[in-house]
Design an enzyme around this catalytic site. Structure first.
Site, PDB file in Angstrom:
ATOM      1  N   CYS A  44     -14.892  -3.374   0.229  1.00 57.35           N
ATOM      2  CA  CYS A  44     -13.509  -3.723   0.538  1.00 57.35           C
ATOM      3  C   CYS A  44     -13.019  -4.757  -0.473  1.00 57.35           C
ATOM      4  CB  CYS A  44     -13.403  -4.278   1.954  1.00 57.35           C
ATOM      5  SG  CYS A  44     -14.186  -5.894   2.150  1.00 57.35           S
ATOM      6  N   LYS A  83      -3.641   1.097  15.140  1.00 55.53           N
ATOM      7  CA  LYS A  83      -3.530   2.055  14.043  1.00 55.53           C
ATOM      8  C   LYS A  83      -4.179   3.392  14.409  1.00 55.53           C
ATOM      9  CE  LYS A  83      -7.509  -0.218  11.914  1.00 55.53           C
ATOM     10  NZ  LYS A  83      -7.941  -1.070  10.804  1.00 55.53           N
ATOM     11  N   ARG A  92      -1.459   6.446   9.805  1.00 55.17           N
ATOM     12  CA  ARG A  92      -1.480   5.938   8.439  1.00 55.17           C
ATOM     13  C   ARG A  92      -1.739   7.066   7.441  1.00 55.17           C
ATOM     14  NH1 ARG A  92      -4.238  -0.076   8.627  1.00 55.17           N
ATOM     15  NH2 ARG A  92      -2.964  -0.918  10.324  1.00 55.17           N
ATOM     16  N   CYS A 146      -7.823 -11.209   0.882  1.00 54.43           N
ATOM     17  CA  CYS A 146      -7.853 -10.798   2.282  1.00 54.43           C
ATOM     18  C   CYS A 146      -7.999 -12.018   3.187  1.00 54.43           C
ATOM     19  CB  CYS A 146      -8.994  -9.816   2.529  1.00 54.43           C
ATOM     20  SG  CYS A 146      -9.109  -9.307   4.259  1.00 54.43           S
ATOM     21  N   CYS A 163     -15.892  -8.902   6.100  1.00 51.20           N
ATOM     22  CA  CYS A 163     -15.757  -9.187   7.529  1.00 51.20           C
ATOM     23  C   CYS A 163     -16.154  -7.925   8.292  1.00 51.20           C
ATOM     24  CB  CYS A 163     -14.319  -9.604   7.858  1.00 51.20           C
ATOM     25  SG  CYS A 163     -13.147  -8.230   7.901  1.00 51.20           S
ATOM     26  N   ARG A 219       0.843  -1.195   0.000  1.00 54.08           N
ATOM     27  CA  ARG A 219       0.000   0.000   0.000  1.00 54.08           C
ATOM     28  C   ARG A 219       0.882   1.251   0.000  1.00 54.08           C
ATOM     29  NH1 ARG A 219      -3.567  -0.196   4.948  1.00 54.08           N
ATOM     30  NH2 ARG A 219      -4.720  -1.746   3.733  1.00 54.08           N
ATOM     31  N   CYS A 252     -13.398  -2.011   6.491  1.00 60.85           N
ATOM     32  CA  CYS A 252     -12.510  -1.249   5.621  1.00 60.85           C
ATOM     33  C   CYS A 252     -13.261  -0.299   4.686  1.00 60.85           C
ATOM     34  CB  CYS A 252     -11.630  -2.193   4.808  1.00 60.85           C
ATOM     35  SG  CYS A 252     -10.408  -3.064   5.828  1.00 60.85           S
ATOM     36  N   LYS A 274      -5.671   7.035  12.411  1.00 58.49           N
ATOM     37  CA  LYS A 274      -6.030   7.581  11.106  1.00 58.49           C
ATOM     38  C   LYS A 274      -6.518   9.016  11.232  1.00 58.49           C
ATOM     39  CE  LYS A 274      -7.421   3.062   9.274  1.00 58.49           C
ATOM     40  NZ  LYS A 274      -8.544   2.269   8.704  1.00 58.49           N
TER      41      LYS A 274
END
Length: 1424
Positions: free
Chosen positions: A1282, A1056, A966, A1288, A1327, A897, A1331, A1058
């Protein structure tokens, strides 16, 4: 044997079944009924006939119960048979007679099933039923072969059998040859027209056939097909053939039956047959003589109607559904034809294209014969032109130019003409024709125009013949040999639709056309698969067309039935390519060097192909040219398996030798996902500390023969899907479950399971909780093994998760083993926090793992660390099982990414990632929901090269993932350049400030030269980048050089972090979804950003039905001036760093830290650390969180176009070559020196900053490559997904690949209600990690298990309100039925301008979610 009586249809069938069943040891009869309540007594033949429902896969049941010693009779309608096609393949080798009622009067089903190659009879009357039925049962019994018997039940039921019922006594050798293929209905003297009838009207037309000189035949036996032998006996007076077929499809001019007629067009030509026409018949209303007259007049005309349809089709719903099923088969196969049309456009000539208005499907030269006729005419024209190369022969001032053009035209016939050359050649042709037409007073010019009266006579075409894999069974007689041996410039496209598994069960030997063709040495050969490598497919088509000689392109398109979706075809394709059944390659004899002639485009080749290459000495040349391929090319499947088994055996032996002392207990740890892996290590470490031997089995296979060698085993398993074993444990469980004669009395065991008691919350679904562990425990007990402790169950709902149950289970285990009192220190579980602090600032053993060529993977700890470097290790889950069956590890690869703050990419950057996607990735680009690039499918050996290439264009991957800040996302804002520049600069400033300071990134990926660098200056470019990574460590006390992380510390953040920035009235970044959300407050008079309203604590990740986890929208802190933004965010981050949970990663995000502290306390701590107070929030208005598509002009005069990229997947498909289009636009930007791209948080692309003078060129490219489509439905434009399967590792269900299919279904409903243009925010994830930010959507579907989703409703259209669970665990087939009534209600009850999410809340369909921690409250009981 004979039986004399007057019998009805039902009695005839009963007698046939009874008399034949008496000759075998067993018999079974089935009939298919539409529903339980329906009456299908005409199919219920005999008292012991079992009813099967059409909706419950009847042929699956029949196939499962088929027996080689049991005669099986089936009675069904044609729709049921067509739907059962996948199971029909598996009936080979079984004595089965399938009696099919032609209830829809659509006889096209008969040739549609021809590739099964079952003996096939057609009965038009009761007399036919008696005769054909007797033969069908005789063949099934004597040859153990399934037989089709098609019956017109309606007509046969109106008759009685007066003659004797004759049951033939045939031996095995004569059983097939004794059956006549045709019934002669009319045979006049010197007939001129042959009518082959596959309709119920044969006997009616027979009366009038002699007067029209028609030889009329009924097809009685369709398989085995004996037309070739029959046509050789036809009277010499016949010059026309008509194929009559009863069909409900009025538009088609093609039937598979035509391929049988043209199986050997050479024989037709020898018999002087000059017309073959297909005529479809519906329900006839005219008298029979008039109908036959029209049929004969049509075939005798100079230009017969290739689509002649007489009568009216049956219009029942069942007939319509059947016609659609047949059409779907053709639709699947159009993928390759679309690519050909896209590549060659008007320069394409598909000689036998189905349904084409210009294809002469009726001529005897159908196919290759037609081409030969064209080629002969072309040869005459070339010869005439060669005699006419004298300027004095023409009376025009252009004579010199004309002769020059004619000379050039002649020379082009010996050249290799690619796509571009074809266009140039046809420009020459056009000029020649125009000059000749203007030169009417020249005799030579008139002679040329007489031979070539149209411009197309001078044109050059890419000529193609399209066929099926039926040509692969008999290469000498299918026409393939004639084409290859002709040395003519013609291309064959052979589409193979047989799935890999079915090919293995097929007793017929399919010849390898590719090998056969390569042995000619002057034939271009390619093996392609549109759903595996689109790029390779394009290359093959272009090379084949350019090759001056015969070409064969073998195209794979596997499908089991006409209902197969492109997704199912894609999976089948990947399996076939991966296992080597369908290798991708290109063989081009035109290439000068021998080592360049053969190009292998996939890693696995079949044994017979390698043998050819070895003989031709091309494999050694290939591997010499590309050394890395030498290891990747497998000699054969058996070699692969042998090597893997040897490696695994050695690994197991090495593990065994690691035991400390002789064991009282040995442990089989079913290791899969990270939690199971950690638990397995924990148990194993405890065993070592307590002096017990550990054996960690990763084999995934259970060998019962070795079980007595160890006295005790502990087993750990998790739960997948609906109570299923995890994927890496399925083989173990299947073998254990299938072991019926194993005595495990000497085995002592214990089992611990990992599950979630609320994952399936309905009472009736409670059985799914820890089902694998319960099943395993019960199975071992059944096999007489002895449990030493009770079954242990870990519940994710407990306060400590699975640890609560595990602690008790482990305590009991040590007590039984007698080591509970051992006073030895035990190591704590190795957590993510341990990994980070011991990683030497994110180094770990990444370098060592990259250099380890024995596996495609890296160590589990390094998998966590590479996330900080922007890379996730994944594998292709579509092909896990097939690789496992071959003894191979999963196909591990990496997703990389890019860190792209602000989402702006230069043309150079776009071209770089585009090139990498082709060379190192899977051929596609992914635009993420955080407005950056992702590349998928990067093999470990290519990872360093990919990262270096990105950095060479001033992009990097550092901190794109991991427990750090991120990628910073900003509004795309195409209409306001000044504001966009300010927020983009703010995004870049935040991103650079919070970058990790470790030098590990530079050392691992960028330091020093690399042999694969495109440019020797790459290292220098990366080092001089403005935001370059630190290349030197800091000097600290003691003169030591170390890395320092002043913001993050050596353990970085708990999870994480953001940051999103939006500009009202747009919320295209979902500003409330991130840890920090900044809403820009703009002075409308100056367009200056005055500051930002700051929100904190947003986050999307959850766990299904775990109430300790929830999504959350950000909480307001206040207004911040631009110069204070970074410092304020730093304070938020430091508090999260020091207070976020480092023991429970599910509770480690900032949202939980804030809720644990309370919002008020958290705000006070931030202000205290920051040293300032937040100002009051500034007013703003948000109106949407979607993108707006089309052109806009900003205040500087530059133009911007927001292009729809479905789910962010930039790829080339037969329908849309968007990846090629965007590449060409980037190249145009480079050439023009202006323009760039902006990526949006909704996964789309803004073609940005286009000057007025460049608009036309850009628009032309956009139109050509389907980038200018703004007429999509409001729902599709507002959707997002996603990645999901297959890459994934967290996905539980399809998302990106399924959402477009679902939207198409929903669009039909919205169109019906007049809602096509209404925007509805619909999001899907595989899931619950969120995302695509599904928890903020008006409608969301969250994957829970294969084909199973949670349906969420009530999110705010602006992204300001969370949705809530409406229905749990719904199947994908039920989604539309649930939503449709709500859409209808919305139409009639909505208020002015009311969005769907607001509507369902207002009318009480769903309760609103006012705050994240209340997400699980107020869920209706019937939701579960």
């Amino acid at each position: 044997m004979t039986l004399t009586t007057a019998l009805t249809l039902k009695q005839v069938l009963e007698e046939l079944v009874d008399l034949r069943s008496s000759l075998v040891t067993g018999s079974a009869s089935y009939y298919v009924a539409p529903t339980k309540s329906s009456v299908a007594t005409q199919y219920e033949i005999g008292p012991n006939c079992t009813r099967l429902l059409q909706t419950q896969d009847p042929f699956g049941t029949i196939a499962a119960n088929a027996d080689k010693h049991t005669l099986t009779s089936v009675f069904a309608d044609e729709t049921s048979v067509l739907k059962g096609l996948p199971h029909l393949y598996t009936l080979r080798g079984y004595p089965v007679v399938i009696n099919v009622d032609l209830d829809l009067q659509d006889y096209s089903v008969i040739p549609a099933l021809k590739d099964l190659d079952f003996p096939t009879f057609v009965s038009y009357s009761l007399d036919d039923v008696a005769e054909n039925g007797a033969s069908a049962y005789e063949i099934a019994l004597k040859t153990a072969t399934p037989v089709f018997h098609f019956i017109d039940f309606v007509r046969a039921s109106e008759q009685t059998l007066q003659d004797e019922l004759k049951l033939p006594d045939l031996d095995k050798e004569t059983v097939e040859t004794a059956v006549a293929p045709f019934d002669v209905l009319a045979s006049p003297a010197e007939p001129t027209v042959l009518v082959i009838n596959l309709s119920p009207y044969g006997s009616q037309l027979a009366e009038f056939a002699p007067g029209l000189k028609v030889l009329l035949l009924n097809i009685k036996t369709y398989r085995p097909w004996k037309f070739e032998a029959f046509v050789s006996t036809l009277p010499s007076t016949i010059t026309k053939i008509v194929v009559l077929q009863r069909s409900n499809e009025t538009q088609t001019g093609f039937s598979p039956l035509l391929l049988d007629i043209f199986q050997d067009f050479g024989i037709l030509a020898q018999k002087n047959i000059d017309q073959v026409v297909l005529t479809n018949l519906g329900v006839l209303e005219q008298n029979d003589k008039t109908v036959l007259q029209k049929i004969v007049d049509n075939v005798r005309s100079d230009n017969p109607d290739q689509h002649l349809y007489l009568g009216k089709p049956t219009t029942s719903p069942a007939a319509t559904q059947f016609a659609e099923s047949v059409a779907n088969v053709v639709k699947l196969e159009t993928a390759y034809l679309k690519v050909l049309h896209e590549l060659f456009s008007t320069n394409l000539d598909i000689i036998n294209e189905y349904g084409s208005d210009t294809a002469n499907v009726a001529a005897p030269e159908y196919g290759f014969g037609s081409f030969l006729r064209q080629d002969e005419a072309r040869g005459e024209l070339v010869a005439l032109v060669k005699k006419s190369l004298d300027p004095s022969l023409y009376h025009t001032e252009d004579a010199g130019e004309l002769v020059q053009l004619l000379s050039q035209w002649v020379a082009l016939h010996d050249a290799n003409l690619g796509d571009a050359e074809l266009g140039a050649a046809n420009e020459v042709a056009a000029k020649i024709f125009n000059i000749l037409q203007s030169n009417q007073d020249s005799a030579v010019a008139l002679d040329l125009l007489k031979v070539a009266p149209r411009e197309e006579c001078f044109q050059f075409k890419s000529h193609w013949l399209v066929g099926s894999d039926a040509w692969s069974y008999d290469l000498g007689h299918s026409g393939v040999h004639q084409v290859l041996a002709s040395k003519k410039n013609i291309n064959l496209l052979i589409i193979d639709s047989e799935p890999y598994e079915k090919s293995r069960a097929n007793p017929r030997h399919k010849k390898n056309v590719g090998l056969y063709a390569m042995n000619f040495h002057d034939v271009y050969v390619a093996s392609v698969a549109v759903y595996s490598s689109y790029t390779q497919l394009l290359a093959a088509f272009l090379e084949a067309s350019a090759f001056n000689g015969p070409s064969v392109v073998l195209a794979y398109l596997p499908y089991s039935s006409e209902k197969d979706t492109p997704l199912e075809v894609l999976r089948e394709t990947k399996n076939a390519v991966e296992c080597g059944y369908w290798p991708l390659y290109r063989y081009n004899p035109a290439k000068d060097a021998d080592d360049a002639a053969f190009t292998l485009d996939s890693a696995v080749i079949r044994k017979e192909l390698q043998s050819f290459l070895d003989r031709e000495n091309k494999l050694s040349l290939l591997t010499k040219r590309t050394p890395e391929l030498a290891r990747d090319i497998e000699a054969s499947a058996s070699d692969v398996i042998s090597r893997k088994v040897e490696n695994r055996a050695k690994a197991a032996y090495d593990q065994l030798l690691e035991g400390r002392v002789r064991s009282a207990a040995a442990h089989l740890l079913r290791v899969g996902r990270w939690q199971r892996h950690c638990l397995g290590q924990e148990t194993g470490q405890s065993c070592l500390c307590k002096r017990s031997e550990v054996h960690g089995s990763l084999h995934g296979r259970y060998h019962s023969g070795g079980s007595s060698r160890r006295r005790k085993r502990d087993l750990v398993t998790s739960t997948a899907g609906q109570g299923e074993f995890p994927q890496d444990g399925k083989t173990f469980w299947e073998e254990l479950k299938g072991s019926l004669d194993v005595d495990l009395a000497s085995l002592n065991f214990s089992v611990f399971g990992l599950g979630d008691s609320q994952y399936w919350p309905r009472k009736e679904d409670a059985r799914y909780y820890n089902k694998p562990a319960k099943d395993l425990f019960a199975r071992l007990e059944l096999l007489t093994a002895n449990p030493i402790v009770p079954l242990g169950l870990g519940d994710d709902q407990d306060a400590d998760g699975y640890q609560t149950g595990y602690a008790e289970w482990e305590k009991q285990l040590w007590e039984v083993l007698g080591v509970s009192g051992a006073d030895v220190p035990e190591d704590k579980p190795y957590t993510n926090e341990d990994m980070k602090i011991n990683s030497d600032f994110l180094r770990g053993t990444i370098v060592e793992g990259l250099n380890d060529q024995s596996t495609l993977a890296i160590h589990a700890h390094d998998q966590q660390l590479t996330k900080f470097h922007g890379c996730y290790m994944q594998d292709d889950r579509d092909i896990r099982d097939i690789r496992k069956a071959q003894g191979m590890e999963p196909l591990y690869s990496f997703m990389s990414r890019v860190r792209l703050p602000g989402g702006v990419a230069t043309p150079e950057q776009w071209l770089a990632v585009n090139r990498l996607s082709d060379e190192d990735g899977n051929g596609t680009l992914k635009i993420t929901t955080r407005a950056t690039f992702q590349l998928h499918g990067i093999l470990k050996k290519n990872l360093k090269h990919s990262i270096r290439a990105m950095n060479s264009t001033l992009m990097d991957t550092l901190a794109a993932c991991g427990d750090v800040n991120r990628n910073v996302m900003c509004s795309a804002l195409p209409a306001n350049a000044k504001v966009h520049e300010q927020v983009s600069e703010m995004g870049a400033k935040i991103s650079e400030h919070f970058l990790p300071k470790t030098t590990a990134y530079y050392e691992i990926w960028l330091q020093g030269p690399d042999e694969r660098d495109y440019d020797s200056n790459w290292e220098e470019i990366s080092a001089t980048e403005k935001a370059a990574q630190p290349t030197k460590k800091a000097l600290v006390a003691g003169n030591s050089l170390v890395d320092i992380e002043p913001l993050y510390s050596p353990v970085y953040l708990p999870r994480k972090f953001k940051v999103n920035i939006t500009v009202p009235p747009y919320n295209d970044v979902d500003v409330w979804s991130s840890d920090v959300g900044l809403i820009a407050i703009v002075d409308p008079a100056t367009d200056i950003v005055k500051g930002y309203n700051m929100y904190t604590g947003g986050g999307m990740g959850t766990t299904h039905n775990n109430k300790k986890t929830y999504p959350r929208t950000g909480s307001l802190l206040g207004f911040v001036a631009p110069e204070e933004v970074v410092a304020a965010i730093e304070a938020v981050m430091i508090i999260q760093r020091d207070n976020g949970s480092r023991t429970d990663r599910k509770h480690a995000r900032l949202k939980y830290t804030i809720d644990d502290m309370t919002k008020e306390v958290f705000k006070e701590k931030v202000e205290e650390l920051w040293g300032h107070k937040f100002d009051p929030e500034q007013p703003f208005e948000i109106k949407s969180n979607i993108d707006y598509f089309g052109w806009v002009k900003d205040e500087t005069g530059l133009n911007h176009f927001t292009a729809f990229i479905e789910n962010g997947r930039v790829e080339d498909t037969p329908d849309r070559a968007q990846k090629t289009g965007l590449r060409k636009i980037a190249e145009l930007m480079q050439k023009q020196g202006s323009g760039n791209f902006r990526l949006t948080g909704n996964q789309h692309v803004v073609i940005s900053s286009i000057k007025d003078e460049h608009l036309d060129a850009v628009k032309a490219l956009m139109k050509k490559y389907s980038l200018d489509n703004t007429e999509l439905s409001g729902l599709r434009q507002s959707s997002s997904s996603c990645v999901g399967l297959p890459t994934c590792g967290l996905a539980m269900a399809e998302s990106e690949r399924y959402l477009p299919v679902l939207i198409t279904q929903i669009e039909d409903v919205l169109e019906e209600y007049g809602l096509r243009h209404d925007s509805i925010v619909l999001r899907m994830t595989g899931c619950p990690n969120g995302c695509s930010r599904p928890w903020l959507a008006e409608i969301a579907l969250i994957g829970k298990a294969p084909h199973t989703y949670n349906l969420m409703l009530g999110g705010g259209y602006y992204g300001e309100r969370l949705n809530k669970l409406y229905k749990a665990s719904i199947k994908d087939d039920d989604i539309l039925d649930i939503l449709k009534p709500m859409f209808k209600r919305w139409v009639f009850e909505r208020e002015e301008g009311e969005h769907f999410g607001d509507f369902v809340v207002r009318v009480g369909i769903i309760k609103p979610t006012l705050e994240g921690k209340y997400f699980h409250d107020d869920v209706a009981e019937d939701a579960f």
